[in-house]
Design a protein around this motif. Structure first.
Motif, PDB file in Angstrom:
ATOM      1  N   THR A  81      -4.889   4.251   0.567  1.00  0.00           N
ATOM      2  CA  THR A  81      -3.483   4.546   0.837  1.00  0.00           C
ATOM      3  C   THR A  81      -3.213   4.544   2.337  1.00  0.00           C
ATOM      4  O   THR A  81      -4.090   4.857   3.150  1.00  0.00           O
ATOM      5  N   THR A  85       0.826  -1.197   0.000  1.00  0.00           N
ATOM      6  CA  THR A  85       0.000   0.000   0.000  1.00  0.00           C
ATOM      7  C   THR A  85       0.864   1.250   0.000  1.00  0.00           C
ATOM      8  O   THR A  85       1.821   1.356   0.764  1.00  0.00           O
ATOM      9  N   GLU A  86       0.523   2.214  -0.862  1.00  0.00           N
ATOM     10  CA  GLU A  86       1.291   3.444  -0.936  1.00  0.00           C
ATOM     11  C   GLU A  86       0.999   4.330   0.266  1.00  0.00           C
ATOM     12  O   GLU A  86      -0.068   4.277   0.865  1.00  0.00           O
ATOM     13  N   THR A  94      -6.841   6.068  -3.849  1.00  0.00           N
ATOM     14  CA  THR A  94      -6.476   7.016  -2.796  1.00  0.00           C
ATOM     15  C   THR A  94      -7.113   6.643  -1.462  1.00  0.00           C
ATOM     16  O   THR A  94      -6.509   6.827  -0.400  1.00  0.00           O
TER      17      THR A  94
END
Length: 353
Positions: free
Chosen positions: A62, A2-3, A59
């Motif tokens: 994240t 996961t970013e 998003t």
């Protein structure tokens, strides 16, 4: 993996959503003004909406994103998904309406502008004893007006544009990916399948034809198109033909172009100002696509549209004004068609550095 949550990424995505919102609002208002919905534009919007929703979804997952921010983005994603499910239905209705209009126009032409009411035969009876019978005089039926234009199966390459462009594509196909040039080449061929006895028909074919030849030549021989297509050919297999869905969009765009010229091809007095206004409205809604697409090639099409509108404003001949305006509208519609077709859109995405 996961970013990590980055505020800069969130701002970019929110700005993208705002851009999409303004595009949708312009689409709704311009469609209301024009009194019709362009199915290619709807499909183009659908593709953009799909990709934007996916980015927003990414998003929300994240690492480190505030829960409140994730919840709000989740609501945005839900609303976008609802729009995404409605747009294909709208597109299909718009396509049905376009096809229906074309069919009705053909029927109207064949029927001579509508049903012909037959008048009862006039009967003249002579005085009794002067003539033995009654003579019926039947007035001649009104003549069916000639078709303003018609489509045939074989192209008439009167100016040599088809042969010239075909040779160019074949020549560069050894080192360039040619699907995008082929798309515009098919438009050129489709325009040459129309016939009319109108004195304006030559301009109706030659004016957009020259622009289309210029587009193909620019893609194959000028920067940045030539280099981008050369690079693309190294990692994408050759694709030399449009599929049925892509070809259908070409046919509908050209059919709509000639429908817009019907008045001048009939010999009616044109109203160039309205046509130019419609072209400007179409240009205002020009399809740029999302940030994942190579914009330099799209900008070239945008420039050709702008030049066509400028020509419509500058020439003094009213029928030519109409032709340039309708050409600009057709180019805008075809750009939406490219963005709406997954294969063509994918090519623009692959060319993005």
């Amino acid at each position: 993996m996961t970013e990590e949550f980055r505020l800069e990424d969130l701002i970019d995505r929110v700005l993208l959503v705002e851009t999409l919102n303004s595009t949708l609002i312009h689409f709704l208002l311009s469609s209301q003004v024009e009194g019709s919905i362009d199915p290619d534009r709807v499909d183009s919007l659908t593709q953009g909406l799909l990709r934007t929703r996916r980015w927003i979804e990414e998003t929300t997952s994240t690492k480190g994103i505030p829960q409140s921010t994730s919840n709000i983005l989740g609501l945005i994603v839900k609303r976008m998904a609802q729009l995404e499910s409605l747009l294909p239905k709208l597109s299909q209705k718009a396509k049905d309406m376009e096809i229906g209009r074309e069919a009705q126009e053909i029927l109207t032409i064949l029927e001579g502008g509508g049903k012909v009411t037959r008048k009862p035969a006039a009967q003249i009876a002579s005085a009794e004893g002067e003539q033995e019978g009654v003579v019926s005089i039947v007035p001649p039926e009104p003549e069916t007006p000639p078709e303003p234009y018609k489509k045939v199966e074989v192209e008439d390459d009167e100016w040599g544009m088809i042969g010239q462009t075909n040779r160019m594509i074949n020549q560069y196909s050894k080192r360039c990916h040619t699907l995008l040039p082929t798309f515009w080449f098919e438009v050129l061929k489709e325009i040459h399948r129309y016939r009319s006895d109108s004195p304006h028909m030559s301009d109706a074919i030659e004016i957009p034809g020259q622009i289309l030849v210029r587009i193909v030549k620019g893609l194959l021989t000028e920067a940045p198109g030539a280099r981008l297509l050369q690079d693309l050919s190294k990692h994408r297999p050759p694709e030399k033909y449009l599929d049925p869905g892509e070809m259908e969009r070409v046919e509908r765009a050209v059919a709509k172009y000639f429908a817009g010229l019907e008045g001048i091809l009939k010999g009616e007095e044109p109203n160039p100002e309205d046509k130019i206004s419609d072209a400007q409205t179409a240009f205002d809604g020009f399809g740029w696509g999302g940030p994942e697409l190579e914009k330099r090639l799209i900008k070239r099409i945008n420039q050709r549209c702008q030049e066509a509108i400028q020509s419509a404003e500058q020439v003094t001949d009213a029928p030519r004004k109409v032709i340039f305006a309708e050409t600009a509208k057709m180019l805008c519609k075809l750009q939406h068609a490219i963005l709406a077709e997954p294969r063509l859109r994918e090519i623009l995405a692959q060319m993005k550095p």
